[in-house]
Design an enzyme around this catalytic site. Structure first.
Site, PDB file in Angstrom:
ATOM      1  N   GLU A   1      -7.483  -2.837   5.079  1.00 49.28           N
ATOM      2  CA  GLU A   1      -7.400  -2.831   3.615  1.00 49.28           C
ATOM      3  C   GLU A   1      -6.546  -3.997   3.115  1.00 49.28           C
ATOM      4  O   GLU A   1      -6.843  -4.585   2.082  1.00 49.28           O
ATOM      5  CB  GLU A   1      -6.790  -1.493   3.146  1.00 49.28           C
TER       6      GLU A   1
ATOM      7  N   ASN B   1       0.874  -1.169   0.000  1.00 48.57           N
ATOM      8  CA  ASN B   1       0.000   0.000   0.000  1.00 48.57           C
ATOM      9  C   ASN B   1       0.916   1.226   0.000  1.00 48.57           C
ATOM     10  O   ASN B   1       1.385   1.668   1.043  1.00 48.57           O
ATOM     11  CB  ASN B   1      -0.889  -0.064   1.257  1.00 48.57           C
TER      12      ASN B   1
ATOM     13  N   GLY C   1      -8.636   9.023   7.656  1.00 55.43           N
ATOM     14  CA  GLY C   1      -7.202   8.776   7.825  1.00 55.43           C
ATOM     15  C   GLY C   1      -6.481  10.068   7.517  1.00 55.43           C
ATOM     16  O   GLY C   1      -7.023  11.163   7.745  1.00 55.43           O
TER      17      GLY C   1
ATOM     18  N   ARG D   1      -4.991  18.177   2.524  1.00 59.33           N
ATOM     19  CA  ARG D   1      -5.863  18.503   1.383  1.00 59.33           C
ATOM     20  C   ARG D   1      -7.086  19.289   1.839  1.00 59.33           C
ATOM     21  O   ARG D   1      -7.658  18.996   2.883  1.00 59.33           O
ATOM     22  CB  ARG D   1      -6.312  17.202   0.693  1.00 59.33           C
TER      23      ARG D   1
END
Ligand code: ADP
Ligand code: UVW
Ligand code: MG
Length: 395
Positions: free
Chosen positions: A381, A9, A207, A238
């Site tokens: 995940e 990942n 996250g 972001r």
């Protein structure tokens, strides 16, 4: 005979990895390489019988991957036994969504799509190339973040911009973190003891990147990330949703280039841009110490999540449960408290004591008589990826 699968990942400055036995689902090793591209990289490699840490400057993902391979050589398990490698792949556009074997054409497509996921596709490609070099004789499989959202209806994936332009440039909402939303929503249904297809739910994946999804009777019908992983919730670095007019305004008035604006919104905004800290632990500590910028940033962050929950309840026409997951969602008692504190009129009645409990198990944080069940469920995940890789290689 164990059938170990290596799962990678790759993030913008990190690589997480696990080796999972596809049959028993036992984790044989896991690790994290942080601060890639910065000074003082750290590699932590864990097995049941120990933990090893290496400090080195990993100036790019290729070097970081070589360091990971060296760790496996030294401390095991042997990579010679690995039967397949699964790669978390963020943006496959409208062509690549299903979990698939990676060939040169797949890598080329990911390269072409890199501008749509500038923080994620380039490291993902570096991870694929590096792993192919280290493990040339086993299948490499891509698992797309977008796959879970291929069911979005047109009214969810269509932007209200000129339809011809949108069509020409394939501008639509794709959605990301799908592997996590998929895993966690199934866990939530399991927790409620109901068939997946009978549960209508919202999953908040909080996250470093963050997104929220609306799932009606087992089908994803909306999500907050869009053409790129920049839209939606406020994140570590972001901005999430902003007035699109800001982009042209910055270009004209501040003379910023499109690249500079892209960097500003992806890497220098969100919590980092608002208060200088992208890690929610640091933001919380600063807020508790009375830092004004951190307090405002915290408010912006939590208000955005609460707003999306309300919007999705309206879109879904009510929900059975709302689940918090990922680093912040699983661990931040204070974020959950501040998101939920005003949502009782929408049927989310949270229980402060339950919210404060720490556990790695799926658990409720709502009261027993809350009309909507609120859950905390750790995401996994890598396990979901291992299951998908197994399905592809077994056929
Ligand atoms: N105890 C905690 N309280 C608040 N936030 C936490 C805690 N532990 C981890 N986090 C947050 O989790 C984030 C990382 O989450 P994670 O799901 O691992 O993100 P990613 O996969 O995007 O790197 C960190 O940036 C940090 O803000
Ligand atoms: C797509 C995305 O935002 O991923 P991450 O949270 O790992 O940055
Ligand atoms: Mg993540």
């Amino acid at each position: 005979m164990p059938t170990p699968i290596l799962l990678l990942n790759a993030g913008s400055s990190s690589i997480k990895y696990q080796v999972i036995d596809a049959d028993s689902e036992e984790v044989l090793a896991s690790g994290l390489i942080e601060r890639i591209g910065l000074d003082e990289g750290v590699l932590t490699h864990k097995r049941a019988d120990g933990e090893w840490i290496a400090h080195e400057d990993y100036s790019n993902h290729t070097l970081a991957l070589q360091a990971m391979v060296a760790m496996f050589h030294e401390h095991g398990p042997s990579l010679d036994d690995v039967v397949a490698v699964g790669h978390r792949t963020v943006h496959g556009g409208d062509k690549l969504t299903e979990t698939m074997l990676i060939d040169d054409a797949v890598v080329n497509t990911l390269e072409v799509l890199s501008p749509l996921a500038p923080l994620h596709n380039p490291p993902g490609i570096a991870g694929i190339r590096g792993a192919q070099k280290a493990l040339p004789d086993v299948p490499h499989v891509a698992i797309f973040d977008t796959a879970f959202f291929s069911s979005l209806p047109p009214e969810a994936y269509t932007y209200a911009i000129n339809a011809e332009v949108a069509e020409q440039y394939a501008i639509r909402r794709y959605g990301f973190h799908g592997t996590s939303h998929n895993y966690v929503s199934h866990k939530a249904a399991e927790y409620l003891g109901k068939p997946y297809e009978e549960v209508t739910q919202i999953v908040c994946h909080l996250g470093n990147g963050a997104s929220i999804s609306a799932i009606k009777n087992g089908v994803a019908v909306d999500t907050s990330m869009g053409l790129t992983p920049l839209e939606g919730l406020v994140m570590g670095t972001r901005s999430g949703d902003i007035d699109p007019g800001i982009i042209a305004y910055l270009h004209r008035e501040a003379g910023l280039s499109t690249d500079a604006i892209d960097t500003l919104l992806n890497k220098k905004s969100g919590m980092a841009g608002l208060c200088g800290k992208s890690d929610m632990r640091d933001v919380e500590a600063a807020m508790v110490a009375g830092d004004e910028a951190a307090t405002t940033a915290w408010g912006v962050y939590c208000r955005r999540i609460a707003g999306y929950i309300g919007r999705y309840i309206a879109i879904l026409g009510g929900v059975d449960c709302v689940t918090f997951t990922a680093g912040v969602g699983e661990n931040s008692v204070a974020v959950r408290r501040d998101v939920l504190s005003g949502l009782a009129p929408l049927g989310l009645v949270y229980d402060a004591e339950r919210n404060a409990l720490r556990s790695r198990e799926p658990r409720p944080i709502s009261t027993d008589d809350s009309p909507v069940t609120v859950l905390v469920i750790p995401t996994n995940e890598e396990l979901q990826m291992a299951r998908e890789v197994k399905a592809v290689i077994v056929g």
